[in-house]
Design an enzyme around this catalytic site. Sequence first.
Site, PDB file in Angstrom:
ATOM      1  N   ARG A  91      88.618 102.301 109.439  1.00 47.69           N
ATOM      2  CA  ARG A  91      88.097 103.615 109.012  1.00 47.69           C
ATOM      3  C   ARG A  91      87.256 103.125 107.911  1.00 47.69           C
ATOM      4  O   ARG A  91      87.098 102.816 106.773  1.00 47.69           O
ATOM      5  CB  ARG A  91      89.107 104.283 108.331  1.00 47.69           C
ATOM      6  CG  ARG A  91      88.565 105.751 107.787  1.00 47.69           C
ATOM      7  CD  ARG A  91      89.766 106.660 107.184  1.00 47.69           C
ATOM      8  NE  ARG A  91      90.003 106.308 106.011  1.00 47.69           N
ATOM      9  CZ  ARG A  91      89.818 107.075 104.806  1.00 47.69           C
ATOM     10  NH1 ARG A  91      88.543 107.862 104.879  1.00 47.69           N
ATOM     11  NH2 ARG A  91      89.847 106.596 103.735  1.00 47.69           N
ATOM     12  N   HIS A 135      82.082 110.768 102.734  1.00 48.77           N
ATOM     13  CA  HIS A 135      82.847 109.977 101.728  1.00 48.77           C
ATOM     14  C   HIS A 135      82.032 110.205 100.464  1.00 48.77           C
ATOM     15  O   HIS A 135      81.761 109.164  99.817  1.00 48.77           O
ATOM     16  CB  HIS A 135      83.377 108.633 101.990  1.00 48.77           C
ATOM     17  CG  HIS A 135      84.534 107.984 101.149  1.00 48.77           C
ATOM     18  ND1 HIS A 135      85.601 107.548 102.064  1.00 48.77           N
ATOM     19  CD2 HIS A 135      84.693 108.136  99.892  1.00 48.77           C
ATOM     20  CE1 HIS A 135      86.586 107.386 100.991  1.00 48.77           C
ATOM     21  NE2 HIS A 135      85.971 107.658  99.781  1.00 48.77           N
ATOM     22  N   GLU A 180      88.804 113.454 101.052  1.00 48.78           N
ATOM     23  CA  GLU A 180      89.454 114.041  99.918  1.00 48.78           C
ATOM     24  C   GLU A 180      88.433 115.052  99.384  1.00 48.78           C
ATOM     25  O   GLU A 180      87.760 115.000  98.265  1.00 48.78           O
ATOM     26  CB  GLU A 180      89.485 113.041  98.971  1.00 48.78           C
ATOM     27  CG  GLU A 180      90.554 111.615  99.256  1.00 48.78           C
ATOM     28  CD  GLU A 180      90.844 110.577  98.147  1.00 48.78           C
ATOM     29  OE1 GLU A 180      89.789 110.602  97.077  1.00 48.78           O
ATOM     30  OE2 GLU A 180      91.594 109.847  98.399  1.00 48.78           O
ATOM     31  N   ASN A 301      95.580 110.584 102.070  1.00 41.73           N
ATOM     32  CA  ASN A 301      95.452 109.410 101.188  1.00 41.73           C
ATOM     33  C   ASN A 301      96.586 109.781  99.833  1.00 41.73           C
ATOM     34  O   ASN A 301      96.701 110.649  99.494  1.00 41.73           O
ATOM     35  CB  ASN A 301      93.984 109.870 100.678  1.00 41.73           C
ATOM     36  CG  ASN A 301      92.895 109.154 101.667  1.00 41.73           C
ATOM     37  OD1 ASN A 301      93.166 108.943 102.675  1.00 41.73           O
ATOM     38  ND2 ASN A 301      91.757 109.182 101.340  1.00 41.73           N
ATOM     39  N   TYR A 303      98.389 107.879  96.513  1.00 37.45           N
ATOM     40  CA  TYR A 303      98.685 106.654  95.636  1.00 37.45           C
ATOM     41  C   TYR A 303      99.751 107.000  94.531  1.00 37.45           C
ATOM     42  O   TYR A 303     100.776 106.234  94.558  1.00 37.45           O
ATOM     43  CB  TYR A 303      97.250 106.637  94.758  1.00 37.45           C
ATOM     44  CG  TYR A 303      96.136 106.107  95.698  1.00 37.45           C
ATOM     45  CD1 TYR A 303      95.809 104.551  95.721  1.00 37.45           C
ATOM     46  CD2 TYR A 303      95.272 106.955  96.187  1.00 37.45           C
ATOM     47  CE1 TYR A 303      95.032 104.355  96.509  1.00 37.45           C
ATOM     48  CE2 TYR A 303      94.219 106.389  97.089  1.00 37.45           C
ATOM     49  CZ  TYR A 303      94.011 105.259  97.029  1.00 37.45           C
ATOM     50  OH  TYR A 303      93.055 104.781  97.888  1.00 37.45           O
ATOM     51  N   GLU A 360      94.727 106.183 103.342  1.00 40.73           N
ATOM     52  CA  GLU A 360      94.432 105.516 102.009  1.00 40.73           C
ATOM     53  C   GLU A 360      95.818 105.311 101.354  1.00 40.73           C
ATOM     54  O   GLU A 360      96.577 106.145 101.235  1.00 40.73           O
ATOM     55  CB  GLU A 360      93.559 106.035 101.106  1.00 40.73           C
ATOM     56  CG  GLU A 360      91.885 105.642 101.491  1.00 40.73           C
ATOM     57  CD  GLU A 360      91.280 106.356 100.511  1.00 40.73           C
ATOM     58  OE1 GLU A 360      91.497 106.192  99.352  1.00 40.73           O
ATOM     59  OE2 GLU A 360      89.993 106.522 100.844  1.00 40.73           O
TER      60      GLU A 360
END
Length: 458
Positions: A91, A135, A180, A301, A303, A360
Amino acid sequence: MDKLAPPTNEPMPGLPSLTHVRPDFIWGASTASFQIEGAANEDGRGQSVWDTYCRTGQVANNDTGDVACDHYHRYKEDVALMKALGLQAYRFSVAWPRVLPQGTGAVNEAGLAFYDRLIDELEAAGIEPWLCLYHWDLPQALEDRGGWLNRDIVDWFADYARLIGQRYGRRVKRFVTFNEPGIFSLFSRSFGARDRSADDKLHRWIHHVNLAHGAAVDALRQTVADAQIGLVTNYQPIYPSTDKPEDITEAALIGDYWNRAFSDPQYLGEYPSLIRDAIAPHIQPGDIARIHRPLDWFGLNHYSPVYINSDPNAIIGLGWGAKPDGIPRTPIDWTIEPDAFRDTLIEVSRRYGKPVYVTENGYGSNIEKPDDTGAVIDPGRIAFLRDYISGLDAAIAAGADVRGYFVWSLLDNFEWESGYKVRFGLVYVDYATQRRIPKSSFRWYADVIRRARGETTT
């Protein structure tokens, strides 16, 4: 490319549980144009808002994206790394100002040709390209015309999407409209002061991005046969940092802004309840139908959870709260909570009813460097990835329809306001020389992919 980090006598975490991952599961890695390409002033590329921001001195060490990882010139070396890793998909994002220097109007053939060369190299390596339109590197020329606060940007973005679909749509079938949007809206510097006066600008911005998404989906459907289109959203649990009523209320509100302000209208056809009235003044007849276009998959995504408190002087009241004691953290102080990852995968799979791809997930560090032998040994990253991929497997066991995983990131790179001091890559980049040094996590992830394919690991 340097050789793989050698095996070490230091104890290394084992491979993750992959009991429930499907045989056709896609293993990949992600990057972004501004973070790796460099060549900021070459071949007709226009300036982006991030080029401008880097010149303000507010990025760590006054770092810029002028050179970054020099991927623009070293893409063949980087694709060779992807092939050695065993990636099935990659990606990447197109830099809007590289192909349309003014954001609209005259097309820059040299910029388009770069992505042709990259896609050629990926095809030759047997790696599927996943193309992200946006992005965060908005052309500065469009920011000067109001950027995402100007409703005209809906048509500007649609024209850009149409150009990309026409150019690459015979060879690229997987498209992301935005990466995002919750992050580049909530933390935009285009709003001016970070106080409640910016709230209405945020609401206008959110709606225009959503409209641009819908227009881009239509443009891609018109130009790309069999396109598979999705949104990539940074979807994290939002927790109050205390049990105060105002913090609990704020956490619920931020959950709608951070996680659902884009995915709900795009996938479900309505804004989430806590922000619906605030955005209503910017909605014109027919807008929701323009946003709610058919999508094929959901990009996640993720984290770590976010801990917040209520700050009446901040935009939409968003304040940063203390993180609980006793939770492991990465070197950059992000909490490590793989159970939250598992639960989030289950939630988005059920809520949106689409196949989920983790686009991600990764581990940031500010302490990595080559050892005396020249190897970069990163057991912390390996442990993080093992536990999160195991959490993904557990989510599938619980019924989540998860079909792929892309690690962030292939390379160490420009990490926005942190500049080059934070490293997320499976490959260490010596920025002074541009040497690529695959870390021990590179070898480990290659073994994960081989094992998932039923091949022998090393």
